[in-house]
Design a protein around this motif. Structure first.
Motif, short mmCIF file in Angstrom:
data_model
loop_
_atom_site.label_atom_id
_atom_site.label_comp_id
_atom_site.label_asym_id
_atom_site.label_seq_id
_atom_site.Cartn_x
_atom_site.Cartn_y
_atom_site.Cartn_z
N GLY A 35 26.46 -110.04 -43.83
CA GLY A 35 25.76 -109.46 -44.97
C GLY A 35 24.52 -110.24 -45.36
O GLY A 35 23.51 -109.67 -45.77
N ALA A 36 24.59 -111.57 -45.22
CA ALA A 36 23.45 -112.42 -45.58
C ALA A 36 22.26 -112.15 -44.67
O ALA A 36 21.10 -112.29 -45.07
CB ALA A 36 23.84 -113.89 -45.51
N GLY A 88 25.39 -125.30 -38.65
CA GLY A 88 24.39 -124.28 -38.45
C GLY A 88 24.77 -122.94 -39.06
O GLY A 88 23.90 -122.22 -39.59
N LEU A 89 26.05 -122.60 -39.05
CA LEU A 89 26.48 -121.33 -39.64
C LEU A 89 26.18 -121.29 -41.14
O LEU A 89 25.87 -120.22 -41.68
CB LEU A 89 27.98 -121.12 -39.41
CG LEU A 89 28.41 -120.81 -37.98
CD1 LEU A 89 29.93 -120.73 -37.89
CD2 LEU A 89 27.79 -119.51 -37.48
N GLY A 90 26.28 -122.42 -41.79
CA GLY A 90 26.00 -122.47 -43.22
C GLY A 90 24.53 -122.40 -43.55
O GLY A 90 24.17 -122.23 -44.72
N ALA A 91 23.66 -122.51 -42.53
CA ALA A 91 22.22 -122.50 -42.79
C ALA A 91 21.54 -121.26 -42.23
O ALA A 91 20.31 -121.18 -42.22
CB ALA A 91 21.59 -123.75 -42.16
N VAL A 92 22.33 -120.28 -41.77
CA VAL A 92 21.77 -119.08 -41.15
C VAL A 92 21.01 -118.24 -42.16
O VAL A 92 21.51 -117.98 -43.27
CB VAL A 92 22.89 -118.25 -40.50
CG1 VAL A 92 22.43 -116.83 -40.22
CG2 VAL A 92 23.37 -118.92 -39.22
N ALA A 97 18.46 -117.24 -36.02
CA ALA A 97 19.20 -118.43 -36.43
C ALA A 97 20.70 -118.22 -36.26
O ALA A 97 21.43 -119.14 -35.86
CB ALA A 97 18.88 -118.77 -37.89
N LEU A 98 21.18 -117.01 -36.54
CA LEU A 98 22.60 -116.70 -36.35
C LEU A 98 22.98 -116.81 -34.88
O LEU A 98 24.00 -117.41 -34.54
CB LEU A 98 22.90 -115.31 -36.89
CG LEU A 98 24.32 -114.79 -36.63
CD1 LEU A 98 25.35 -115.67 -37.31
CD2 LEU A 98 24.47 -113.35 -37.10
N ALA A 99 22.17 -116.23 -34.01
CA ALA A 99 22.45 -116.28 -32.57
C ALA A 99 22.49 -117.72 -32.08
O ALA A 99 23.38 -118.10 -31.31
CB ALA A 99 21.42 -115.47 -31.80
N LEU A 100 21.54 -118.54 -32.53
CA LEU A 100 21.51 -119.94 -32.11
C LEU A 100 22.74 -120.69 -32.61
O LEU A 100 23.35 -121.46 -31.87
CB LEU A 100 20.24 -120.60 -32.63
CG LEU A 100 20.07 -122.09 -32.32
CD1 LEU A 100 20.06 -122.33 -30.81
CD2 LEU A 100 18.80 -122.64 -32.95
N ALA A 101 23.10 -120.47 -33.87
CA ALA A 101 24.29 -121.14 -34.42
C ALA A 101 25.54 -120.74 -33.67
O ALA A 101 26.43 -121.58 -33.40
CB ALA A 101 24.42 -120.82 -35.92
N LEU A 102 25.65 -119.45 -33.31
CA LEU A 102 26.83 -118.99 -32.57
C LEU A 102 26.87 -119.58 -31.17
O LEU A 102 27.95 -119.89 -30.66
CB LEU A 102 26.83 -117.46 -32.51
CG LEU A 102 27.11 -116.74 -33.83
CD1 LEU A 102 27.00 -115.24 -33.67
CD2 LEU A 102 28.49 -117.12 -34.39
N TYR A 160 29.72 -118.97 -49.69
CA TYR A 160 30.33 -119.07 -48.36
C TYR A 160 29.75 -120.22 -47.54
O TYR A 160 30.43 -120.80 -46.68
CB TYR A 160 30.17 -117.74 -47.60
CG TYR A 160 28.83 -117.51 -46.97
CD1 TYR A 160 28.59 -117.86 -45.65
CD2 TYR A 160 27.79 -116.92 -47.69
CE1 TYR A 160 27.36 -117.66 -45.06
CE2 TYR A 160 26.55 -116.70 -47.10
CZ TYR A 160 26.34 -117.07 -45.79
OH TYR A 160 25.13 -116.85 -45.20
N ARG A 161 28.49 -120.60 -47.80
CA ARG A 161 27.88 -121.71 -47.06
C ARG A 161 28.61 -123.03 -47.34
O ARG A 161 28.80 -123.85 -46.44
CB ARG A 161 26.40 -121.83 -47.42
CG ARG A 161 25.56 -120.63 -47.01
CD ARG A 161 24.13 -120.74 -47.51
NE ARG A 161 23.31 -119.61 -47.09
CZ ARG A 161 23.26 -118.46 -47.72
NH1 ARG A 161 23.96 -118.28 -48.83
NH2 ARG A 161 22.50 -117.47 -47.26
#
Length: 384
Positions: A35-36, A88-92, A97-102, A160-161
């Motif tokens: 959602g973010a 990284g997930l907390g900073a998406v 950025a999401l793809a990189l964190a995953l 959630y972060r």
């Protein structure tokens, strides 16, 4: 069981709990994360696919190194990558950025999974007992803790972060325990010459091992779909609150934990093939119940049945893999983990694509199909 072996047992169980805590937290927070960034199921599935590919490649090329670098060094390296990914997930804030964190978190998680399962197989063989179900029960117990904890924290209004950041505390504690413990197996690994230059990918020629890997893949595919999409199904599709949605995810993880604790005596009493057949059948029936109704109580009841049914599949597979590759546990674990963990990661991607086209309810029927496939494949396994 001697004192050093007991210490290794405690540390390895703690390592499994940590992995469960992360995935339980991830399942509940995935609606907030997507959602973010403003993603529908299709783009979210694409982001998960990027992470899945990174994980499969990292496990295939580096998983065998668990035998040569040593369990402790290998796990510490995986924990560092894993922790960076969690941060990284907390900073998406964007799709990229999401793809990189995953990519980072899934690669670290995959290598970590190889290391802890290799350590678990070492302990099981040295103890002379079937213990894998208990190790995987500790993962499910961790998932229960992560799902309940994150659901409660979300309901209390915590961002959630910050919940993602809280996972770093148990991660650091497990890293310290691993650093202070000698996890070396009593049986030396295979000579270096037995490991193909291409890593585990060049070792995919053992048909018996591949059959076991296929069963594990279907089990983890179903687990991955439940862990990634059950929270979204409850919170977004059915419109339930974060607390109720987290509770539904927790029921699944709790059922997995209870089922795995009971799996060892059940397998001993009834045998491998009958337990696998029953697991596949009840996974299909439980998922059918959850998807045939919108009543929260019946949906959660179906989740309970699915969790109990899936609980024995992966522990059986990893134990059989250890039997098939004595002296080369790390390599056999890499084969099994690469394929089955690939199912764990590709399954959610598949659901995302199908949900974009047909809706999430229909997409989740793939769990029932996988259960039916396990039922049929159970009759192809050799007698124990």
């Amino acid at each position: 069981m001697n004192a050093p072996l007991r210490r290794r047992l405690v540390v390895t169980v703690s390592a499994f709990v940590l992995l469960g805590v992360f995935w339980g937290t991830f399942a509940v927070l995935l609606p907030d994360l997507s959602g973010a960034v403003g993603l529908s199921p299709g783009p979210l599935g694409a982001a998960l696919l990027v992470g899945a590919l990174a994980s499969i490649v990292s496990m295939g090329l580096l998983g065998w190194a668990s035998d040569f670098a040593g369990r402790r060094v290998f796990l510490l390296g995986a924990l560092v990558v894993f922790g960076v990914g969690v941060l990284g997930l907390g900073a998406v804030g964007s799709f990229a950025a999401l793809a990189l964190a995953l990519v980072v978190v899934y690669a670290g998680s995959g290598l970590y999974d190889v290391g802890i399962n290799a350590s678990a197989i070492d302990i099981e063989r040295e103890a002379g007992r079937r213990l894998m179900a208990y190790f995987h029960a500790s993962f499910s117990a961790g998932g229960l803790l992560g799902a309940v904890g994150s659901g409660v924290l979300l309901a209390a209004g915590l961002d959630y972060r910050l919940i993602y950041a809280s996972v770093l505390l148990p991660l650091v504690l497990v890293a310290l325990a691993v650093a202070l413990t000698d996890l070396s197996p009593a049986e030396p690994p295979a000579p270096e010459g037995e490991i193909p230059p291409g890593g585990v990918f060049a070792a995919f020629g053992d048909r018996a091992l591949l059959l076991v890997a296929l069963v594990a893949t279907l089990g983890l595919l179903s687990e991955g779909e439940m862990e990634h999409w059950s929270g979204i199904y409850l919170r977004d599709t059915l419109g339930l609150s974060a607390l109720v949605g987290g509770g539904g995810v927790a029921v699944f993880f709790g059922a997995m934990a209870v089922g795995r604790l009971a799996a060892a005596p059940i397998i001993h009493a009834f045998g491998t093939r009958p337990v696998l057949a029953a697991a596949g059948l009840f996974a299909a029936l439980g998922m059918g119940l959850s998807l045939a109704t919108t009543r929260p109580s019946l949906v959660v009841l179906g989740f309970l049945v699915v969790g109990l049914a899936l609980s024995a599949i992966v522990p059986i597979a990893f134990s059989l893999a250890g039997d098939l590759a004595k002296g080369r546990v790390g390599s056999a674990t890499s084969v099994l983990t690469t394929t089955s963990y690939g199912g764990f990661l590709i399954g959610p991607v598949l659901v995302g694509g199908l949900a974009e086209l047909f809706g999430l309810r229909l997409a989740l029927t793939t769990i029932a199909v996988a259960g039916a496939a396990v039922f049929l494949l159970s009759f192809r396994l050799g007698r124990p």
